[in-house]
Each structure stands twice: as C-alpha cells, then as structure tokens.
Design an enzyme around this catalytic site. Structure first.
Site, mmCIF file in Angstrom:
data_model
loop_
_atom_site.group_PDB
_atom_site.id
_atom_site.type_symbol
_atom_site.label_atom_id
_atom_site.label_comp_id
_atom_site.label_asym_id
_atom_site.label_seq_id
_atom_site.Cartn_x
_atom_site.Cartn_y
_atom_site.Cartn_z
ATOM 1 N N GLU A 148 0.861 -1.186 0.000
ATOM 2 C CA GLU A 148 0.000 0.000 0.000
ATOM 3 C C GLU A 148 0.895 1.233 0.000
ATOM 4 O O GLU A 148 1.956 1.240 0.619
ATOM 5 C CB GLU A 148 -0.918 0.002 1.218
ATOM 6 C CG GLU A 148 -1.892 -1.139 1.154
ATOM 7 C CD GLU A 148 -2.983 -1.053 2.202
ATOM 8 O OE1 GLU A 148 -3.292 0.046 2.684
ATOM 9 O OE2 GLU A 148 -3.524 -2.117 2.533
ATOM 10 N N GLY B 210 1.446 -3.416 11.051
ATOM 11 C CA GLY B 210 -0.016 -3.463 10.920
ATOM 12 C C GLY B 210 -0.362 -3.647 9.466
ATOM 13 O O GLY B 210 0.439 -4.165 8.694
ATOM 14 N N LYS C 7 -2.950 -10.476 9.065
ATOM 15 C CA LYS C 7 -3.893 -11.514 8.609
ATOM 16 C C LYS C 7 -3.132 -12.745 8.094
ATOM 17 O O LYS C 7 -3.485 -13.882 8.403
ATOM 18 C CB LYS C 7 -4.764 -10.873 7.535
ATOM 19 C CG LYS C 7 -5.257 -11.728 6.419
ATOM 20 C CD LYS C 7 -6.195 -10.946 5.515
ATOM 21 C CE LYS C 7 -5.633 -10.707 4.120
ATOM 22 N NZ LYS C 7 -5.465 -11.874 3.292
ATOM 23 N N CYS D 255 -2.251 -7.001 5.413
ATOM 24 C CA CYS D 255 -1.630 -8.277 5.020
ATOM 25 C C CYS D 255 -0.849 -8.978 6.136
ATOM 26 O O CYS D 255 -1.155 -10.115 6.479
ATOM 27 C CB CYS D 255 -0.710 -8.062 3.828
ATOM 28 S SG CYS D 255 -1.616 -7.649 2.346
HETATM 29 C C1 UDX Z 1 2.781 -5.949 2.593
HETATM 30 C C2 UDX Z 1 3.878 -6.581 1.721
HETATM 31 O O1 UDX Z 1 5.075 -5.791 1.789
HETATM 32 C C3 UDX Z 1 3.393 -6.731 0.296
HETATM 33 O O2 UDX Z 1 4.387 -7.368 -0.495
HETATM 34 C C4 UDX Z 1 2.139 -7.598 0.383
HETATM 35 O O3 UDX Z 1 1.687 -8.037 -0.811
HETATM 36 C C5 UDX Z 1 1.071 -6.870 1.171
HETATM 37 O O4 UDX Z 1 1.577 -6.683 2.490
HETATM 38 P P1 UDX Z 1 1.859 -3.509 3.083
HETATM 39 O O5 UDX Z 1 0.972 -4.167 4.079
HETATM 40 O O6 UDX Z 1 1.285 -2.523 2.146
HETATM 41 O O7 UDX Z 1 2.588 -4.598 2.166
HETATM 42 O O8 UDX Z 1 2.997 -2.732 3.900
HETATM 43 P P2 UDX Z 1 4.551 -2.893 4.181
HETATM 44 O O9 UDX Z 1 5.277 -1.793 3.559
HETATM 45 O O10 UDX Z 1 5.026 -4.259 3.877
HETATM 46 O O11 UDX Z 1 4.592 -2.666 5.773
HETATM 47 C C6 UDX Z 1 3.885 -3.552 6.648
HETATM 48 C C7 UDX Z 1 4.017 -3.089 8.076
HETATM 49 O O12 UDX Z 1 5.345 -3.239 8.552
HETATM 50 C C8 UDX Z 1 3.656 -1.617 8.294
HETATM 51 O O13 UDX Z 1 2.911 -1.509 9.492
HETATM 52 C C9 UDX Z 1 4.998 -0.924 8.415
HETATM 53 O O14 UDX Z 1 4.949 0.258 9.180
HETATM 54 C C10 UDX Z 1 5.804 -2.007 9.112
HETATM 55 N N1 UDX Z 1 7.249 -1.880 8.859
HETATM 56 C C11 UDX Z 1 7.751 -2.127 7.625
HETATM 57 C C12 UDX Z 1 8.096 -1.534 9.904
HETATM 58 O O15 UDX Z 1 7.660 -1.286 11.038
HETATM 59 N N2 UDX Z 1 9.440 -1.469 9.657
HETATM 60 C C13 UDX Z 1 9.977 -1.723 8.432
HETATM 61 O O16 UDX Z 1 11.201 -1.644 8.303
HETATM 62 C C14 UDX Z 1 9.105 -2.047 7.388
#
Ligand code: UDX
Length: 450
Positions: A155, A260, A266, A263
């Site tokens: 996202e 959070g 869940k 994806c």
């Molecule tokens: C994720 C996957 O990256 C993507 O490939 C999949 O298909 C869908 O789920 P998304 O949920 O959009 O994507 O967000 P992402 O950028 O992966 O971050 C997920 C969570 O991890 C967020 O809450 C983010 O704040 C947290 N995060 C991510 C961290 O706290 N630290 C990091 O270094 C990276």
C-alpha cells in the site's frame, strides 16, 4: 485480450487499472453498486498514489470499465482474475474463503472454453486446486485453467510495485494457463521483470512465506530496539550494520511501533493456524504474532508513562494510518495507542493527511485537524505514529510554542536523535536512548543508567 477482474478492493483495483494501461480490455466487477458508480465517475474509493488519475485516463481511453454485472462480461473473458477479500476469522484465525467460493459459484456458469481463472487473492495452499475441482464439477465439459498469481503490492506504492515488479509468480497446472498468464505480463517481461513459473502450491505457499518472513524481520528489529534501550545501543546503527550483509539485506529493519496493515497481521495468523492444522507448526510465525501484539500495547504504555498523570491531558497524535501514503487503518498500531489513551482518560487531537476522517468515525470522541500545529495546540505530548513526509520537516520551534508541555514521542525515529532536545523537547524515540529504569529494576541492579 479481454480480462475481467472480480473485486475492486485494493488488489483488484490496482491490478485491473495497471493491466488496462497495457492496452488490454479490462472490466472490474464488484457487487457494491455505490463503489461502481463512484469508479464510473472517475473517483477512486481508496487513497493510493497515482491510482485515481490512471483510472480516469484508462476509462477515458476505453480500456477500463466497471460494472456490477458479471453476466455481461465474463462470457467474453480470456482471463478472469479473482481479487476478492480473504480475511481471517477473528476467533479461529482461519482464513475465510467464502468470498472466493461465492465468486467461483457465480462465474462458473458464465465461463467460456479456454478461459484462465487467475487467483490473485491471498489463499492458503490447496485453495487453487479446490477452485479447479469446483469449476470442473459445475462445468464438466469446459476447457479451462486455474493459475495462482500472488501479488506483492505494498500500500502506498502499489502502482509502482505493479509496474516495476521484482518478480511475477505464475503457479500453473497446465501449459495453457501458464502461456496466457505469461502473455498477460509480457509488457513487464519486456522490461526484464523475472517471471517465475512454478506449481500452484509453491505459488500459494511463497506468498505466505514472504509476508511472514518480512513480518518476522520487522519484529526482530523491534526486539533488538528494546535491547538497545536497555544497554545504550542505537538500533538505527545496528540495523545499518546488519543491512550491509547481503544475506540479511537492509530493508524492513526500521524499528517502530509494530507492524499493521491488511496483510502481515492476517497472513501471519492464517499461516500459524494452517501450520497447526496440517501438522507443521510455525513456531516463529506464532512468536512474531504474539510479540507484535505485545509491542503495540507496550507502545501505548510508553506514551502513558511519558505524560504522567493522564487525567485532563491532551495528546497530539501525528499519523494514524498503518503506514504513510495510505488511508488504511487496518490493524494500525496507532489504534491500540488511541484505545489505551482514551481508556486512561487522555484527550486526543489528531493529524493525518489521509486517514483522519476514518479515524474520527472510528473514535468519535477524538478531534482531527488539517494542520499538525493546530492538532498540537495546548497538547501535553506529540506522538508520531506514522512516518508521513510532511512530519519530517516540522518547524520544531513553532510546534513547541503551540504545546502546553513539549514532550515528543517519536515511534518512527523520524527525527535526529538530539535535534528535538535542542528546541527544548523531552524527546523519546525507539531503540536509541536508554530508558529510565523502573525502581524495581534499579534496586535489582538490572539496568545500566544513561
Ligand atoms: C505488505 C507486503 O510488503 C506486500 O508485499 C504484500 O503483498 C502486502 O503486504 P503492506 O501491508 O502494504 O505490504 O505494507 P509494508 O510496507 O510491507 O509494511 C507492513 C508493516 O510493517 C507496516 O505496518 C509498516 O509500518 C511495518 N514496517 C515495515 C516496519 O515497522 N518497519 C519496516 O522496516 C518495514
């Protein structure tokens, strides 16, 4: 090629819009008539950078259409993409496939010979085989293929992730399904995107494995951040050094308030439950889930500890979306913080460039502002929950003078470690400063003092 996408959620809308940009004739189908009406007016129901102008442009060029009626489009489709939701059931943690199989029942009578049904929704291993069996049962004489084509869209950067994908995974059980799906992604292959052809099962498992691994990586660095706080280390330096090892890689090592989104929470839950069910317990995934839940709560405690006696206090919450560049609140760590603060009697004045309306609707007792300085007015602390770019360049002098007490709790480490203190803030971040030991710890001699 004529493509029908079932479901105009996040994945369906981004995929359908981008595919129509390749010049295919794409129709996105959704039961929600008001959503389809909005899309037909060129309005995007979610905030996702680049998406709305693309919807407008591809609708205007005649490549992208929206309808509530699958019967009008599915019979002419070369490929039907399933992109409906697959939530997990709250109490059991099992994946809920009802929308997938309701779609299968609906489209099966409409499919034409040679069609390829492509599953983009995240589904547990074995689901595509079940989809195949069910269609074969309903349409014994139909020639069709089923393909598992998981998405890896983040996202906030989903359009770019689609158009500049690092890999396309095609799980297929026959050559026809593989060939049609490869053809679909030909424009990306021409720009050297790797296309990995594999089995249905490998494609299904790999999606869960990727998300669970990344969730574990984030959780790992969060625990290392705790260790840094106990010992005088700086988690950002540690992450930097870890990231220099190509076996580890430098991404997803930003310590914060916990993961959070739609994806990671869940998919980790579904994988843990499924692992138990098939006799392959996923201990690391289970630990990741539990540790992340505890982290969200401990961040709320960190804020409460920083503001002291909560009655009558006001907190300015900067960011409520689970990450920047989205209006998505699903499983956002900020929600846990808000719940705990409200429970303790703390007032909340929030700022979020995209998610404020949704947060206000969820917590009617909170107040939301279009400007961060207005939100901070009279506040006893500012809590940075989401690393929106606009928050990186705050005028700290102006912010301080708006507040009642200059306390900043930066749960995303967006400020330089010593910077806010220069403006007179009490600055608390993540994994960079030795936390004040509690009295009990002090007397037990457990922690070194700063
Ligand atoms: C994720 C996957 O990256 C993507 O490939 C999949 O298909 C869908 O789920 P998304 O949920 O959009 O994507 O967000 P992402 O950028 O992966 O971050 C997920 C969570 O991890 C967020 O809450 C983010 O704040 C947290 N995060 C991510 C961290 O706290 N630290 C990091 O270094 C990276």
């Amino acid at each position: 090629m004529k493509i029908v996408v079932i479901g105009t959620g996040y994945v369906g809308l981004v995929s359908g819009t981008c595919l129509s940009g390749f010049g295919y004739d794409v129709t996105c189908v959704d039961r929600d008539a008001s959503k389809i009406e909005r899309l037909n007016r060129g309005e995007c129901p979610i905030y996702e950078p680049q998406l709305e102008p693309m919807i407008r442009a591809h609708s205007a060029s005649g490549h992208l259409h929206f309808t509530t009626d699958p019967a009008g489009v599915v019979p002419w489709a070369d490929a039907v993409v399933l992109a409906v939701g697959t939530p997990v059931t709250k109490d059991t943690g099992e994946i809920d496939l009802s929308q997938i199989f309701a779609s299968v029942e609906e489209i099966a009578p409409l499919l034409s010979d040679g069609v390829v049904v492509i599953t983009k929704s995240t589904v547990m291993v074995g689901t595509n085989a079940r989809i195949r069996n069910r269609i074969a049962q309903l349409r014994p004489n139909l020639r069709f293929s089923v393909v598992s084509n998981p998405e890896f869209l983040r996202e906030g950067s989903a359009v770019q992730d689609f158009l500049k994908a690092d890999r396309i995974v095609i799980g297929a059980h026959d050559d026809h399904g593989r060939a049609v799906t490869e053809q679909l992604y030909r424009p990306l292959q021409m720009q050297d995107t790797i296309v990995k052809v594999t089995s249905l099962e490998d494609a299904e498992i790999s999606k869960y494995a990727c998300n669970a691994f990344l969730a574990a990586k984030v959780t790992f660095i969060n625990e290392i951040a705790d260790l840094c706080e106990r010992t005088g280390g700086n988690v950002m330096e540690v992450a930097d050094i870890m990231g220099m090892d190509p076996r580890i890689g430098d991404l997803f090592l930003r310590a914060g308030p916990g993961f959070g989104g739609s994806c990671f929470p869940k998919d980790t839950r579904a994988l843990a439950t499924f692992g138990d069910a098939v006799g392959a317990p996923q201990g690391l995934v289970k630990a990741t889930i539990a540790t992340n839940e505890a982290r969200k709560r401990s961040m709320a405690q960190r804020v409460l500890k920083a503001i002291g006696q909560p009655t009558g206090k006001q907190v300015a919450l900067f960011g409520v979306a689970f990450k920047p560049e989205t209006d998505d609140l699903r499983e956002s760590p900020a929600l846990t913080v808000v719940e705990h603060l409200l429970e303790a009697g703390v007032g909340i004045r929030g700022f979020d460039p995209q998610a404020a309306d949704a947060a206000g609707a969820l917590f009617p007792q909170t107040h939301w502002f279009d400007d961060p300085y207005d939100a901070a007015s009279g506040a006893d602390a500012v809590v940075i929950m989401t690393e929106w770019n606009v928050l990186r360049a705050l005028d700290l002098m102006k912010l301080k003078s708006a507040m009642r007490t200059p306390v900043m709790i930066d749960l995303r480490n967006i400020h330089r470690r010593k910077e806010p203190a220069r403006y007179g803030f009490t600055y608390i971040s993540v994994g960079r400063d030795v936390a004040e030991p509690t009295h009990a710890e002090q007397s037990a001699g457990l922690r070194r003092k700063a």
